[in-house]
Write a protein that holds these residues in place. Structure first.
Motif, mmCIF file in Angstrom:
data_model
loop_
_atom_site.group_PDB
_atom_site.id
_atom_site.type_symbol
_atom_site.label_atom_id
_atom_site.label_comp_id
_atom_site.label_asym_id
_atom_site.label_seq_id
_atom_site.Cartn_x
_atom_site.Cartn_y
_atom_site.Cartn_z
ATOM 1 N N PRO A 236 0.830 -1.211 0.000
ATOM 2 C CA PRO A 236 0.000 0.000 0.000
ATOM 3 C C PRO A 236 0.862 1.259 0.000
ATOM 4 N N MET A 237 0.516 2.220 -0.828
ATOM 5 C CA MET A 237 1.281 3.466 -0.923
ATOM 6 C C MET A 237 0.331 4.649 -0.746
ATOM 7 N N ARG A 238 0.682 5.521 0.153
ATOM 8 C CA ARG A 238 -0.187 6.665 0.463
ATOM 9 C C ARG A 238 0.133 7.880 -0.420
ATOM 10 N N GLY A 239 1.326 7.934 -0.948
ATOM 11 C CA GLY A 239 1.724 9.081 -1.760
ATOM 12 C C GLY A 239 1.389 8.899 -3.224
ATOM 13 N N ARG A 240 2.056 9.661 -4.068
ATOM 14 C CA ARG A 240 1.722 9.688 -5.494
ATOM 15 C C ARG A 240 2.709 8.903 -6.352
ATOM 16 N N ALA A 241 3.684 8.243 -5.718
ATOM 17 C CA ALA A 241 4.639 7.447 -6.501
ATOM 18 C C ALA A 241 3.905 6.330 -7.241
ATOM 19 N N GLU A 242 4.294 6.130 -8.489
ATOM 20 C CA GLU A 242 3.639 5.089 -9.292
ATOM 21 C C GLU A 242 3.986 3.706 -8.786
ATOM 22 N N SER A 243 5.238 3.529 -8.370
ATOM 23 C CA SER A 243 5.680 2.207 -7.931
ATOM 24 C C SER A 243 6.968 2.349 -7.130
ATOM 25 N N LEU A 244 7.428 1.229 -6.598
ATOM 26 C CA LEU A 244 8.703 1.162 -5.888
ATOM 27 C C LEU A 244 9.685 0.343 -6.707
ATOM 28 N N ASN A 245 10.984 0.654 -6.581
ATOM 29 C CA ASN A 245 11.931 -0.221 -7.273
ATOM 30 C C ASN A 245 12.036 -1.552 -6.525
ATOM 31 N N LEU A 246 12.619 -2.517 -7.182
ATOM 32 C CA LEU A 246 12.613 -3.880 -6.644
ATOM 33 C C LEU A 246 13.277 -3.973 -5.284
ATOM 34 N N ALA A 247 14.431 -3.338 -5.131
ATOM 35 C CA ALA A 247 15.164 -3.440 -3.866
ATOM 36 C C ALA A 247 14.359 -2.849 -2.721
ATOM 37 N N ALA A 248 13.688 -1.714 -2.966
ATOM 38 C CA ALA A 248 12.876 -1.098 -1.924
ATOM 39 C C ALA A 248 11.675 -1.969 -1.584
ATOM 40 N N ALA A 249 11.035 -2.526 -2.603
ATOM 41 C CA ALA A 249 9.890 -3.400 -2.356
ATOM 42 C C ALA A 249 10.298 -4.627 -1.558
ATOM 43 N N ALA A 250 11.441 -5.198 -1.908
ATOM 44 C CA ALA A 250 11.918 -6.375 -1.179
ATOM 45 C C ALA A 250 12.183 -6.038 0.283
ATOM 46 N N ALA A 251 12.774 -4.871 0.527
ATOM 47 C CA ALA A 251 13.071 -4.468 1.901
ATOM 48 C C ALA A 251 11.795 -4.342 2.721
ATOM 49 N N ILE A 252 10.765 -3.727 2.142
ATOM 50 C CA ILE A 252 9.511 -3.540 2.868
ATOM 51 C C ILE A 252 8.847 -4.889 3.147
ATOM 52 N N CYS A 253 8.790 -5.746 2.145
ATOM 53 C CA CYS A 253 8.123 -7.042 2.316
ATOM 54 C C CYS A 253 8.857 -7.926 3.330
ATOM 55 N N LEU A 254 10.163 -7.963 3.231
ATOM 56 C CA LEU A 254 10.931 -8.830 4.136
ATOM 57 C C LEU A 254 10.928 -8.284 5.558
ATOM 58 N N TYR A 255 11.006 -6.977 5.715
ATOM 59 C CA TYR A 255 10.987 -6.401 7.059
ATOM 60 C C TYR A 255 9.618 -6.614 7.707
ATOM 61 N N SER A 256 8.554 -6.445 6.932
ATOM 62 C CA SER A 256 7.212 -6.673 7.465
ATOM 63 C C SER A 256 7.027 -8.118 7.906
ATOM 64 N N THR A 257 7.606 -9.034 7.138
ATOM 65 C CA THR A 257 7.519 -10.451 7.499
ATOM 66 C C THR A 257 8.320 -10.734 8.762
ATOM 67 N N GLN A 258 9.492 -10.124 8.850
ATOM 68 C CA GLN A 258 10.310 -10.295 10.049
ATOM 69 C C GLN A 258 9.561 -9.846 11.294
ATOM 70 N N LEU A 259 8.883 -8.709 11.208
ATOM 71 C CA LEU A 259 8.124 -8.200 12.351
ATOM 72 C C LEU A 259 6.982 -9.156 12.704
ATOM 73 N N ALA A 260 6.295 -9.659 11.684
ATOM 74 C CA ALA A 260 5.161 -10.556 11.937
ATOM 75 C C ALA A 260 5.603 -11.875 12.556
ATOM 76 N N GLN A 261 6.790 -12.321 12.180
ATOM 77 C CA GLN A 261 7.283 -13.600 12.699
ATOM 78 C C GLN A 261 7.869 -13.482 14.088
ATOM 79 N N GLY A 262 8.151 -12.250 14.530
ATOM 80 C CA GLY A 262 8.637 -12.032 15.898
ATOM 81 C C GLY A 262 10.074 -12.417 16.120
#
Length: 262
Positions: A236-262
């Motif tokens: 989910p993106m709140r701003g006006r950016a069309e998309s994220l580059n791959l490295a940034a997307a990977a960082a967000i997805c992996l960090y979110s998973t890390q937090l969820a896994q505890g």
């Protein structure tokens, strides 16, 4: 330490072949340049054949080189430059064995968190994803057939030593591996800007074991692989950016998973 090796010395000629993927695959070896990479490589000295250093680098890193049992060979500045893909070579290179593990290893004992890359083109992104995966506690990174080589100079530098911390699978046939992982109890999540699920709504699906699938920088996850995932996930993106580059997307997805896994 041995006599000074020049760019015409047999060892240097052989090492220079490792700057190309065909040479690395043929020899089963790759180059890790710079202090951080060499430090991480020498943490498992059985996987290092030798260290090549200029006289200046050997002096600057005397503490590191004096503490290892791995052979250290002095080389000329010109020889070191021929082994580097950077404008300013660091003069310190480890010749290491490839660290590939079979894809079946992931099926037999799935990590709690892992990553698969489909047709990833940029070696810099390859190294950055390795580094991010390591930081988030992932156990393995899978480079699907046609992806950049994680053992290339730019990828190794971008990984900042993390290449030595996670299992690496190369050339995996993802069309067969992904279903096998799902059968083994792994939740496969495909990062997709048009995905049906939002990352912040996944909840229990992040509990693990989880494998995140990322695609090509321009084209995304290949159309034939997207249906093999359990869920296609958008960030989910709140701003006006069309998309994220791959490295940034990977960082967000992996960090979110890390937090969820505890």
């Amino acid at each position: 330490m041995s006599e000074l090796l020049t760019e015409r010395s047999g060892r240097i000629v052989a090492a220079r072949k490792l700057t190309r993927r065909a040479g690395r695959d043929a020899a089963g070896l790759f180059l890790a340049e710079g202090r951080q990479a060499v430090v991480e490589a020498l943490a498992d000295p059985d996987g290092v054949r030798e260290v090549l250093a200029t006289e200046a680098a050997a002096t600057a890193h005397h503490d590191l080189l004096a503490a290892t049992s791995v052979p250290v060979r002095l080389v000329t500045e010109k020889a070191a430059a021929g082994l580097s893909e950077t404008v300013t070579p660091q003069g310190l290179v480890a010749v290491c064995e490839l660290r590939d593990v079979p894809a079946q290893t992931l099926v037999s004992a799935p990590p709690r968190l892992s990553v698969a890359l489909a047709e990833l083109a940029d070696p810099g992104n390859a190294g950055t994803v390795l580094r991010t995966a390591d930081a988030c506690g992932a156990g393995a990174v899978v480079f699907g057939a046609g992806s950049a080589d994680p053992y290339g100079g730019k990828a190794v530098r971008s990984s900042a030593g993390s290449l030595f911390h996670v299992d690496v699978v190369r050339g995996a046939p993802l069309e067969r591996l992904l279903p096998a992982l799902r059968t083994a109890g792994v939740t496969v999540l495909a990062a997709d800007g048009g995905g049906e699920a939002s990352l912040d709504e996944l909840g229990p699906q992040l509990a693990g074991p989880v494998l995140w699938l990322f695609g090509n920088e321009a084209r995304g996850v290949p159309a034939e692989l997207a249906p093999l995932a359990d869920v296609r996930v958008r960030i989910p993106m709140r701003g006006r950016a069309e998309s994220l580059n791959l490295a940034a997307a990977a960082a967000i997805c992996l960090y979110s998973t890390q937090l969820a896994q505890g």
